[in-house]
Enzyme design. Sequence first.
Site, PDB file in Angstrom:
ATOM      1  N   ASP A  15       0.802  -1.219   0.000  1.00 50.07           N
ATOM      2  CA  ASP A  15       0.000   0.000   0.000  1.00 50.07           C
ATOM      3  C   ASP A  15       0.837   1.273   0.000  1.00 50.07           C
ATOM      4  OD1 ASP A  15      -2.228  -1.655   0.107  1.00 50.07           O
ATOM      5  OD2 ASP A  15      -2.284  -1.646   2.292  1.00 50.07           O
ATOM      6  N   GLY A  17       1.506   2.925  -2.587  1.00 52.77           N
ATOM      7  CA  GLY A  17       1.066   3.784  -3.687  1.00 52.77           C
ATOM      8  C   GLY A  17       1.628   3.311  -5.023  1.00 52.77           C
ATOM      9  N   LYS A  18       1.842   1.986  -5.129  1.00 56.46           N
ATOM     10  CA  LYS A  18       2.418   1.432  -6.353  1.00 56.46           C
ATOM     11  C   LYS A  18       1.506   1.711  -7.557  1.00 56.46           C
ATOM     12  CE  LYS A  18       2.397  -2.542  -4.295  1.00 56.46           C
ATOM     13  NZ  LYS A  18       2.076  -2.107  -2.922  1.00 56.46           N
ATOM     14  N   ALA A  41      -4.025  -7.893  -3.578  1.00 57.63           N
ATOM     15  CA  ALA A  41      -3.577  -6.538  -3.880  1.00 57.63           C
ATOM     16  C   ALA A  41      -4.769  -5.612  -4.082  1.00 57.63           C
ATOM     17  CB  ALA A  41      -2.734  -6.562  -5.154  1.00 57.63           C
ATOM     18  N   HIS A  43      -4.742  -1.793  -5.774  1.00 61.20           N
ATOM     19  CA  HIS A  43      -3.932  -0.686  -6.283  1.00 61.20           C
ATOM     20  C   HIS A  43      -4.849   0.446  -6.747  1.00 61.20           C
ATOM     21  CE1 HIS A  43      -0.298  -3.556  -7.157  1.00 61.20           C
ATOM     22  NE2 HIS A  43      -0.699  -3.569  -5.898  1.00 61.20           N
ATOM     23  N   ARG A 145       2.703 -29.040  -6.651  1.00 63.15           N
ATOM     24  CA  ARG A 145       2.553 -29.548  -8.012  1.00 63.15           C
ATOM     25  C   ARG A 145       1.215 -30.207  -8.312  1.00 63.15           C
ATOM     26  NH1 ARG A 145       8.162 -32.382  -7.370  1.00 63.15           N
ATOM     27  NH2 ARG A 145       7.227 -32.457  -5.290  1.00 63.15           N
ATOM     28  N   GLN A 226       1.980  -6.089  -3.117  1.00 62.22           N
ATOM     29  CA  GLN A 226       2.484  -6.193  -1.733  1.00 62.22           C
ATOM     30  C   GLN A 226       3.795  -5.397  -1.581  1.00 62.22           C
ATOM     31  OE1 GLN A 226       1.383  -9.537  -3.228  1.00 62.22           O
ATOM     32  NE2 GLN A 226      -0.533  -8.601  -2.657  1.00 62.22           N
ATOM     33  N   LYS A 333       2.919  10.269  -0.879  1.00 60.40           N
ATOM     34  CA  LYS A 333       2.158  10.783   0.264  1.00 60.40           C
ATOM     35  C   LYS A 333       2.939  11.772   1.123  1.00 60.40           C
ATOM     36  CE  LYS A 333      -1.409   8.110   1.292  1.00 60.40           C
ATOM     37  NZ  LYS A 333      -2.346   7.020   1.621  1.00 60.40           N
ATOM     38  N   ASP A 335       2.561  14.822   1.025  1.00 58.05           N
ATOM     39  CA  ASP A 335       1.557  15.822   1.437  1.00 58.05           C
ATOM     40  C   ASP A 335       0.896  15.466   2.756  1.00 58.05           C
ATOM     41  OD1 ASP A 335       0.572  13.697  -0.432  1.00 58.05           O
ATOM     42  OD2 ASP A 335      -1.393  14.463   0.181  1.00 58.05           O
ATOM     43  N   VAL A 416       2.412  14.099  -4.270  1.00 54.88           N
ATOM     44  CA  VAL A 416       1.903  15.154  -3.371  1.00 54.88           C
ATOM     45  C   VAL A 416       0.375  15.132  -3.325  1.00 54.88           C
ATOM     46  CG1 VAL A 416       3.921  16.661  -3.515  1.00 54.88           C
ATOM     47  CG2 VAL A 416       2.130  16.835  -5.262  1.00 54.88           C
TER      48      VAL A 416
HETATM   49  P1  GDP Z   1      -0.760   0.255  -3.552  1.00 59.39           P
HETATM   50  O1  GDP Z   1      -1.376  -1.003  -3.059  1.00 59.39           O
HETATM   51  O2  GDP Z   1       0.710   0.319  -3.285  1.00 59.39           O
HETATM   52  O3  GDP Z   1      -1.076   0.565  -4.983  1.00 59.39           O
HETATM   53  O4  GDP Z   1      -1.397   1.426  -2.676  1.00 59.39           O
HETATM   54  P2  GDP Z   1      -2.962   1.588  -2.293  1.00 59.39           P
HETATM   55  O5  GDP Z   1      -3.706   2.051  -3.482  1.00 59.39           O
HETATM   56  O6  GDP Z   1      -3.447   0.389  -1.579  1.00 59.39           O
HETATM   57  O7  GDP Z   1      -2.855   2.716  -1.184  1.00 59.39           O
HETATM   58  C1  GDP Z   1      -2.329   3.958  -1.463  1.00 59.39           C
HETATM   59  C2  GDP Z   1      -3.376   5.023  -1.112  1.00 59.39           C
HETATM   60  O8  GDP Z   1      -2.766   6.286  -1.055  1.00 59.39           O
HETATM   61  C3  GDP Z   1      -4.470   5.145  -2.154  1.00 59.39           C
HETATM   62  O9  GDP Z   1      -5.662   5.538  -1.512  1.00 59.39           O
HETATM   63  C4  GDP Z   1      -3.965   6.257  -3.059  1.00 59.39           C
HETATM   64  O10 GDP Z   1      -5.004   6.955  -3.729  1.00 59.39           O
HETATM   65  C5  GDP Z   1      -3.282   7.151  -2.046  1.00 59.39           C
HETATM   66  N1  GDP Z   1      -2.123   7.890  -2.563  1.00 59.39           N
HETATM   67  C6  GDP Z   1      -1.138   7.439  -3.388  1.00 59.39           C
HETATM   68  N2  GDP Z   1      -0.181   8.378  -3.553  1.00 59.39           N
HETATM   69  C7  GDP Z   1      -0.574   9.455  -2.813  1.00 59.39           C
HETATM   70  C8  GDP Z   1       0.014  10.727  -2.546  1.00 59.39           C
HETATM   71  O11 GDP Z   1       1.100  11.080  -3.021  1.00 59.39           O
HETATM   72  N3  GDP Z   1      -0.681  11.544  -1.687  1.00 59.39           N
HETATM   73  C9  GDP Z   1      -1.878  11.192  -1.140  1.00 59.39           C
HETATM   74  N4  GDP Z   1      -2.477  12.042  -0.319  1.00 59.39           N
HETATM   75  N5  GDP Z   1      -2.448  10.002  -1.380  1.00 59.39           N
HETATM   76  C10 GDP Z   1      -1.801   9.133  -2.184  1.00 59.39           C
HETATM   77  P1  IMO Z   2      -0.930  -4.214  -2.182  1.00 63.38           P
HETATM   78  O1  IMO Z   2      -0.482  -4.799  -3.509  1.00 63.38           O
HETATM   79  C1  IMO Z   2      -0.916  -4.560   2.143  1.00 63.38           C
HETATM   80  C2  IMO Z   2      -0.986  -8.609   3.812  1.00 63.38           C
HETATM   81  C3  IMO Z   2      -2.215  -9.062   4.558  1.00 63.38           C
HETATM   82  C4  IMO Z   2      -1.583 -10.016   5.557  1.00 63.38           C
HETATM   83  C5  IMO Z   2      -0.476 -10.674   4.759  1.00 63.38           C
HETATM   84  C6  IMO Z   2      -0.850 -12.027   4.174  1.00 63.38           C
HETATM   85  O2  IMO Z   2      -2.219  -3.502  -2.261  1.00 63.38           O
HETATM   86  O3  IMO Z   2       0.176  -3.427  -1.569  1.00 63.38           O
HETATM   87  P2  IMO Z   2      -2.401 -12.743   2.143  1.00 63.38           P
HETATM   88  O4  IMO Z   2      -3.858 -12.500   1.887  1.00 63.38           O
HETATM   89  O5  IMO Z   2      -1.498 -12.202   1.091  1.00 63.38           O
HETATM   90  O6  IMO Z   2      -2.101 -14.187   2.453  1.00 63.38           O
HETATM   91  O7  IMO Z   2      -2.098 -11.939   3.507  1.00 63.38           O
HETATM   92  O8  IMO Z   2      -0.167  -9.768   3.704  1.00 63.38           O
HETATM   93  N1  IMO Z   2      -1.234  -8.112   2.444  1.00 63.38           N
HETATM   94  C7  IMO Z   2      -1.167  -6.829   2.083  1.00 63.38           C
HETATM   95  N2  IMO Z   2      -0.953  -5.720   2.826  1.00 63.38           N
HETATM   96  N3  IMO Z   2      -1.059  -4.456   0.809  1.00 63.38           N
HETATM   97  C8  IMO Z   2      -1.244  -5.553   0.047  1.00 63.38           C
HETATM   98  O9  IMO Z   2      -1.243  -5.523  -1.295  1.00 63.38           O
HETATM   99  C9  IMO Z   2      -1.340  -6.816   0.692  1.00 63.38           C
HETATM  100  N4  IMO Z   2      -1.544  -8.074   0.260  1.00 63.38           N
HETATM  101  C10 IMO Z   2      -1.461  -8.864   1.346  1.00 63.38           C
HETATM  102  O10 IMO Z   2      -2.857  -7.981   5.179  1.00 63.38           O
HETATM  103  O11 IMO Z   2      -0.969  -9.281   6.588  1.00 63.38           O
HETATM  104 MG    MG Z   3      -2.922  -1.643  -1.816  1.00 61.31          MG
END
Ligand code: GDP
Ligand code: IMO
Ligand code: MG
Length: 428
Positions: A15, A17-18, A41, A43, A145, A226, A333, A335, A416
């Site tokens: 999470d 911000g990928k 995931a 995203h 397997r 992840q 993030k 900001d 930001v």
């Molecule tokens: P990912 O799993 O790595 O793609 O990240 P997530 O989407 O799960 O979580 C990132 C969160 O932060 C999302 O709600 C995005 O919209 C938000 N986000 C990403 N980059 C920024 C940033 O630069 N600033 C702010 N305020 N929010 C951001």
């Molecule tokens: P993105 O791609 C944050 C965490 C789960 C748990 C552990 C194992 O959005 O960054 P699983 O269901 O994979 O067997 O859970 O990994 N987890 C994540 N945490 N972002 C993710 O994906 C995650 N995918 C799994 O919360 O702790």
């Molecule tokens: Mg995520």
Amino acid sequence: MKGRIEAIVGAQWGDEGKGRVVDSLGSRVDIFARYQGGANAGHTVIVDGTKYVFHLLPSGMLYPCKTCIIGNGVVIDPDQLLTELRELQDQGKDRARLIISGAAHVVMPYHKLLDRAQESLRGKGRKIGTTGRGIGPAYVDKYSRCGIRVEDLLDGDILREKLEYNLEEKNLQLTKIYGGKPLSFDEVYEKSLQWGKAMGPYVGDASLVIDEALREGKNVLFEGAQGTLLDIDHGTYPYVTSSSPIAAGGCVGLGVGPGAVDRVIGVVKAYCTRVGEGPFPTEDTGPAGERLRENGGEFGATTGRPRRCGWLDMVALRYAVRVNGMSSIALTKLDVLTGFDRIAVCTAYLADGIRHDHFPSGVSLQEKAEPQYIYMEGWKEDLTGCREYSELPAQARAYVEYIEKTVGVPVNLIGVGPGREQTILRNF
Ligand code: GDP
Ligand code: IMO
Ligand code: MG
């Protein structure tokens, strides 16, 4: 001229911000490729005020005339994939060409049941806090397997044979160990054939498509799911996911040689978050952590769970730089830190009175790690409108430059705000 491969990887616990980094860089990319993980995931991409959350589809699906690949290393829940695809199609936003590797494994209904049953059996204190998406059990079958691959869904006879064997075993587990109900062969078989029909037109050879594209001078972006500290080998085992989110996972999960990756971009949140159980040395369970959660909207994109929040951890980041061979940082993030008088940064751990500059192996040391903080001056200015590095307040620039200097990797992208354009590119 040969094209380039860049890998986007999570540097923390996911999470970071990928999705938004992939989206912000999208105009310079020809092929977007997911290489591991599954619908665990989430995203998030925000374009023109509209929010999209991708679980299985690569975050480049909104770009017209590009290719999106789901590689062999991904485990695919077909219901989830087809729902995501349909939702995009309904909005007329399924703009890229989709290719699904036939060698990717399928998350079957019994994997999701087993994931949840195993979590509840683990009980309090032992839970991993999985997303319940069947990820662990699907990878178990892959490595033992007996897994069912996407290509198996296209051949009724092979599917029948594999499913018969699997259901016999899984129904025993579900009923005898976990006290649940057995699954009906006919229902699962029928559903699987339908999945095969729906996914068939997208099935292709991911590795070959990437190789040919590179020869034509096209640019490929690997999209990790992840993060490094959730990696099955290098993360905080056993509180990890069941795949390899690190950059090397991209080569295995897409069929590309290790020398082919030109740049590894680590996505680093300006602070840290974690969902689920497991060690988190810089976690702040007080008002500051609460404020980060509120300001950053830190609630899971897949499960809606509140994310645990804390400060940037340079010990963990140095480790992520090392195990990924990270050559560039995308800092997101920034900001969200606006308004804090001072910003804590962890520079080392103390565990049993011993100082650790390097991330320790083993969950017991990781759990004992007491963060040693330095404090940096905060800023009050709103950063969300900044588009040039020079527009950032001096304290924010000092924070960025401190990170670069400490880990020896340039920060080439700064987020930001969550929108596609809320991005500062710096010597990118
Ligand atoms: P990912 O799993 O790595 O793609 O990240 P997530 O989407 O799960 O979580 C990132 C969160 O932060 C999302 O709600 C995005 O919209 C938000 N986000 C990403 N980059 C920024 C940033 O630069 N600033 C702010 N305020 N929010 C951001
Ligand atoms: P993105 O791609 C944050 C965490 C789960 C748990 C552990 C194992 O959005 O960054 P699983 O269901 O994979 O067997 O859970 O990994 N987890 C994540 N945490 N972002 C993710 O994906 C995650 N995918 C799994 O919360 O702790
Ligand atoms: Mg995520």
